[in-house]
Design a protein around this motif. Structure first.
Motif, PDB file in Angstrom:
ATOM      1  N   TYR A  88       0.800  -1.221   0.000  1.00 19.19           N
ATOM      2  CA  TYR A  88       0.000   0.000   0.000  1.00 19.19           C
ATOM      3  C   TYR A  88       0.836   1.276   0.000  1.00 19.19           C
ATOM      4  O   TYR A  88       0.301   2.370   0.104  1.00 19.19           O
ATOM      5  N   HIS A 103      -5.877 -12.073  -1.783  1.00 15.72           N
ATOM      6  CA  HIS A 103      -5.687 -10.694  -2.230  1.00 15.72           C
ATOM      7  C   HIS A 103      -6.916 -10.150  -2.945  1.00 15.72           C
ATOM      8  O   HIS A 103      -7.176  -8.955  -2.918  1.00 15.72           O
ATOM      9  N   HIS A 135      -5.758  -9.536   2.622  1.00 16.67           N
ATOM     10  CA  HIS A 135      -4.812  -8.485   2.232  1.00 16.67           C
ATOM     11  C   HIS A 135      -5.496  -7.269   1.620  1.00 16.67           C
ATOM     12  O   HIS A 135      -4.815  -6.327   1.198  1.00 16.67           O
ATOM     13  N   SER A 149      -8.782  -5.772   3.091  1.00 10.68           N
ATOM     14  CA  SER A 149      -9.944  -5.844   3.970  1.00 10.68           C
ATOM     15  C   SER A 149     -10.112  -4.547   4.750  1.00 10.68           C
ATOM     16  O   SER A 149      -9.127  -3.913   5.156  1.00 10.68           O
ATOM     17  N   CYS A 200     -10.911  -7.176   9.429  1.00  8.27           N
ATOM     18  CA  CYS A 200      -9.942  -7.912  10.235  1.00  8.27           C
ATOM     19  C   CYS A 200      -8.570  -8.054   9.590  1.00  8.27           C
ATOM     20  O   CYS A 200      -7.632  -8.514  10.231  1.00  8.27           O
ATOM     21  N   GLY A 201      -8.454  -7.738   8.296  1.00  6.91           N
ATOM     22  CA  GLY A 201      -7.172  -7.858   7.630  1.00  6.91           C
ATOM     23  C   GLY A 201      -6.501  -6.510   7.454  1.00  6.91           C
ATOM     24  O   GLY A 201      -6.616  -5.616   8.287  1.00  6.91           O
ATOM     25  N   ARG A 202      -5.818  -6.363   6.349  1.00 10.63           N
ATOM     26  CA  ARG A 202      -5.152  -5.112   6.042  1.00 10.63           C
ATOM     27  C   ARG A 202      -5.745  -4.511   4.781  1.00 10.63           C
ATOM     28  O   ARG A 202      -6.258  -5.236   3.950  1.00 10.63           O
ATOM     29  N   PRO A 203      -5.835  -3.192   4.633  1.00 12.30           N
ATOM     30  CA  PRO A 203      -5.198  -2.189   5.497  1.00 12.30           C
ATOM     31  C   PRO A 203      -6.079  -1.761   6.663  1.00 12.30           C
ATOM     32  O   PRO A 203      -5.659  -0.957   7.487  1.00 12.30           O
ATOM     33  N   GLY A 204      -7.322  -2.267   6.725  1.00 12.79           N
ATOM     34  CA  GLY A 204      -8.265  -1.809   7.739  1.00 12.79           C
ATOM     35  C   GLY A 204      -8.930  -0.510   7.305  1.00 12.79           C
ATOM     36  O   GLY A 204      -8.588   0.099   6.294  1.00 12.79           O
ATOM     37  N   GLY A 212      -6.537   2.507   7.402  1.00 12.82           N
ATOM     38  CA  GLY A 212      -5.544   2.332   6.360  1.00 12.82           C
ATOM     39  C   GLY A 212      -6.111   2.582   4.969  1.00 12.82           C
ATOM     40  O   GLY A 212      -5.406   3.082   4.080  1.00 12.82           O
ATOM     41  N   TYR A 264      -4.746   5.151   2.230  1.00 14.45           N
ATOM     42  CA  TYR A 264      -4.424   4.731   0.867  1.00 14.45           C
ATOM     43  C   TYR A 264      -5.135   5.610  -0.159  1.00 14.45           C
ATOM     44  O   TYR A 264      -4.563   5.943  -1.207  1.00 14.45           O
ATOM     45  N   SER A 301     -14.220   5.065  10.289  1.00  9.95           N
ATOM     46  CA  SER A 301     -12.965   5.225  11.035  1.00  9.95           C
ATOM     47  C   SER A 301     -13.178   6.068  12.274  1.00  9.95           C
ATOM     48  O   SER A 301     -14.139   6.808  12.384  1.00  9.95           O
TER      49      SER A 301
END
Length: 502
Positions: free
Chosen positions: A214, A367, A457, A459, A462-466, A469, A473, A502
């Motif tokens: 990211y 992904h 990857h 998400s 529960c994953g990223r970037p949240g 995030g 991005y 957020s």
């Protein structure tokens, strides 16, 4: 018979000489290939790492085992429920356990089980050497363990050894003093200036501006790994870094061949060279990632040298990595398991017959969430979650004329999309019918991934970037001249964004 399985993480077939690559990345592997069979169309049914290796050793599709992701419920095998015995399916009916029961001493040199908390990966192994760096180790850490094992065991009979090398996987980590022998060689011809420029406008993790997922920030610990691939010079750094990793592993293969010959057992050893998945190196806009359910991520090398078997030929039919389990059982008079989804191709090895499947279905839920089907010259891809890449729901590629997937023909050839969807539906119906008879549930794990917020990857939950995030991005997209992409992503995921503010 001795069986050596060399597992090269992220190894694309088309970056090996025996598959036609123009750079000299693989002289030792190419020599083994000349003494055996090169399988042109072998695929992992479930990508990337954890789903692929789970399918390989279980002999089952991810839709059956439940392992299709890197996090969340879909990274855990399904519970067997009340029919589970003292030992589970991964042991009693997995490839490692079956080899044990055929009298083989099973050994593994790999940190993978710990890397992904995939303890089922070790089922059926007598001896496990965890090289201890969770997949970040380069070959100079792995090879001393291999050398010692060969010195102590090569002359023995009835062993199966799995060796895991990581160097083609990002971050590119060949030693700083390892010479870049490709510095003056051309890039793959398809990576033209026009392709590089077009890729700069694409959005999503591991695109040209964010090779490290990211962000475009590089890591000084890995000087051969660029943070961006927005210029021809940066793209060259990506390709050279990858190819050097391939060549560095090939150096280790040469050492193994030397060890086997010194022990007098090379001719009597079955050698299998393969991978868990391939690697996007510009295709679909991604660099240095195995992030799609396409030919680039899911097609893997398969090279087999078998004592007394066929030599110097190519097999052109379709195969899955999980087809190796029943194949080995045929070759060593073992017992195939009723749960296995694989089909033996033993006569391709012993007699050189061009046998195999007519199509394969491939999946990616780490992904993106995609399922695709590969038949004849066609690849049909269906996207359920785009992983923040803005992929359309349907893509269709003619891999004979467009092996790097540059021209989506879905709108031009709807009849082939209908056929691709029919093939996917037919496969899915068969899998659900089997699941109803053999599983403790009737859950398709792809939909579990969607329910839990999307692939690990990409998400918001529960994953990223949240959720936070994602906002960061979007700001990064705007400052890298991709404001339209940021707006499109905000609109596409508006419902989820409102739900997880957020």
């Amino acid at each position: 018979m001795r069986i050596l399985y060399i597992d090269i993480d992220s190894q694309r077939p088309d970056h090996l000489g025996c598959y036609g690559y123009h750079r000299n990345t693989s002289p030792a592997i190419d020599q083994i290939a000349s003494e055996g069979i090169v399988f042109d169309n072998c695929y992992t049914p479930d990508a990337p790492c954890l789903p692929s290796r789970t399918a390989f050793y279980s002999g089952r599709f991810g839709i059956q085992t439940g392992v299709v992701g890197h996090g969340g419920t879909a990274a855990q095998p399904k519970i067997e429920g009340p029919t589970r015995g003292f030992r589970d399916h991964f042991d009693w009916k997995g490839l490692g356990g079956r080899l044990q029961r055929c009298g083989y001493h099973t050994a593994m040199i790999s940190p993978f089980g710990q890397r992904h908390a995939a303890w089922h990966f070790y089922a059926g192994f007598n001896e496990i050497h965890n090289t201890g760096q969770g997949g970040m180790e380069s070959a100079e850490v792995v090879q001393p363990v291999v050398d010692q094992w060969m010195n102590e065991n090569a002359k023995k009979d009835q062993w199966y050894l799995h060796i895991n090398y990581w160097d083609p996987h990002t971050p590119y980590r060949t030693p700083t003093d390892y010479e870049n022998i490709f510095a003056n060689e051309p890039l793959p011809a398809w990576l033209s200036d026009d392709v590089i420029q077009a890729n700069k406008q694409k959005v999503g993790p591991h695109c040209a501006h964010e090779v490290n997922m990211y962000t475009g920030t590089g890591n000084p610990k890995f000087p051969k790994q660029p943070g961006k691939a927005t210029t021809p010079e940066e793209v060259r750094q990506v390709i050279d870094g990858y190819d050097l990793g391939v060549r560095y592993v090939d150096d280790q293969v040469a050492k193994i061949v030397s060890d086997l010959k010194a022990a007098g057992v090379y001719d009597d050893t079955m050698i299998i060279i393969s991978a868990d998945h391939g690697e996007n190196l510009g295709e679909l806009g991604l660099y240095g990632e195995h992030g799609t359910a396409d030919d680039i991520t899911c097609r893997i090398p398969l090279i087999i040298k078998y004592p007394g078997g066929a030599q110097g030929i190519h097999n052109t039919k379709f195969h899955y990595n999980l087809d190796l389990a029943p194949t080995l059982m045929d070759l060593i008079d073992g017992k195939k398991q009723d749960l296995w989804d694989g089909v033996s191709y033993a006569e391709a090895i012993t007699k050189g017959e061009d046998i195999g499947r007519e199509e394969v279905t491939i999946s990616q839920c780490c992904h993106v969430a995609q399922r695709s089907v590969r038949w004849d010259r066609w690849l049909y891809m269906r996207t359920y979650h785009c992983g923040f890449h803005l992929f359309p729901q349907e893509m269709l590629f003619d891999l004979k004329t467009d092996p790097h997937e540059q021209n989506n023909l879905a709108s031009q050839k709807p009849e082939l999309c209908y056929q691709g969807q029919w093939r996917l539906s037919r496969w899915h119906d068969a899998q659900m019918q089997k699941m109803a008879l053999t599983s403790n549930d009737v859950v398709d794990p792809l939909w579990t991934v969607i329910k839990e917020g999307g692939p690990f990857h990409a998400s918001l939950t529960c994953g990223r970037p949240g959720r936070l995030g994602f906002d960061h991005y979007m700001e990064y997209l705007e400052v890298t001249d991709r404001k339209d992409g940021a707006e499109a992503l905000r609109n596409k995921y508006a419902t989820e964004l409102n739900k997880f503010k957020s």
